[in-house]
Design an enzyme around this catalytic site. Sequence first.
Site, PDB file in Angstrom:
ATOM      1  CD  GLU A 127      93.198  57.052 -13.552  1.00 55.16           C
ATOM      2  OE1 GLU A 127      93.448  55.939 -13.060  1.00 55.16           O
ATOM      3  OE2 GLU A 127      93.019  57.239 -14.781  1.00 55.16           O
TER       4      GLU A 127
ATOM      5  CD  GLU B  15      69.734  58.617 -14.827  1.00 53.88           C
ATOM      6  OE1 GLU B  15      69.068  58.344 -15.854  1.00 53.88           O
ATOM      7  OE2 GLU B  15      70.825  58.109 -14.582  1.00 53.88           O
TER       8      GLU B  15
END
Length: 299
Positions: free
Chosen positions: A81, A112
Site C-alpha cells: 500500500e 519458513e
Amino acid sequence: MTDRPTEARHPAAEGLHALPGAELLRLALDGHVGAVAVVERALPAIESAAEVASEALLAGGRMVYAGAGSSGLMALADCLELLGTFGIPPDRTPMLFAGGAGALLHLTGAVEDDPALAQADTAALGLTAKDVVICLSASGSTPYTLLVAEAARAAGAQVVGIANVPGSALLRLADLPIWLETGPEIVAGSTRLGAATAQKVALNLMSVLVGIRLGHVHDGYMVNLEADNAKLIERAARIVAGISGAAPETAHAALEASRGAVKPAVLIAAGATPEAAATALQDTRGHLGPALARIGRDQ
C-alpha cells in the site's frame, strides 16, 4: 515451544467450542482490542524505527520487509500500500516472503524452515548498509526471518525486529527491537489472531510516520499519491484545490501541467511556474510546507 506466550492456552479457552456464536465472537473481538492496546507500549520503539527507515529512504536506501506465514502477510499488506498512499516506488520497499509468490496462494509451513530460500532471496536482493530491513515473526524464532535478519546485519543494514515473544532471538538480533506483548490466543498458537492484529497496527503506524517524514503528507492530505484511476484523479484535484485555495478548474489545469503530480500541482495552482515548483521541491527535499512558503516569498 510451551514457554512461548503465543503457544500457551488462553485462560478463557476452556469450553470455547461450545459457546454461543455471539459470546464466542465477543471473546475473539476482545482479543483483537487488547492486541491493539498493547501497541501503545511499543510506540517509542515504533517511532525510532520509523525515523531510521525514513532517513534510509531519504539517503537512497531501501525499506525492506521480511516475514513468513501470517507475519509475512501483515508485512506484505503494509508494503503493497505504500505506492498508492505515499507514491513510494516498489523497488524502494521490496518484500522478502518465505516461499515467494507461490506461497501467497497456498501457505505452507515448510518454506519458513528452509535456509536455502532465505539465502537465495537475500542474495538476489543485494542488501547494503544503506538499507533498513523490517523483520516480522510472532514467535521471534522463524528460521527464514532470522536468516534474513542475519544477512542484513552482515551487509551492514539496520534491522527492525517485530515479535510477540519477549527475549526471542529476533528481538535480540535486531538493532531496533519492537516487542508486542499480545500473550496467548483464544485458539492456542494461531498468531493470525491477536498477534497479527498488533503487527498490522504497528506497521501501519510506522509507515504513516515514514510517509510524513518523507514529506508525502501535508495537513492530512496524501500529496504524493499515485493518481492512476478516476477516483484518485478527482481526489488529487480536491487535494490541490484544498491546499492551494484555487478553484477546481485551476486545480485540474495545474495537475495537467504537472503531469498528475500533486506536490508541484499545488505550487502551480498557488501561482508558481512548473520550473519554479520543481526547484522549490528539490530545495526542500519534497516537503510542501516550506516549498509553499518559498513560493509565497518569491511572488
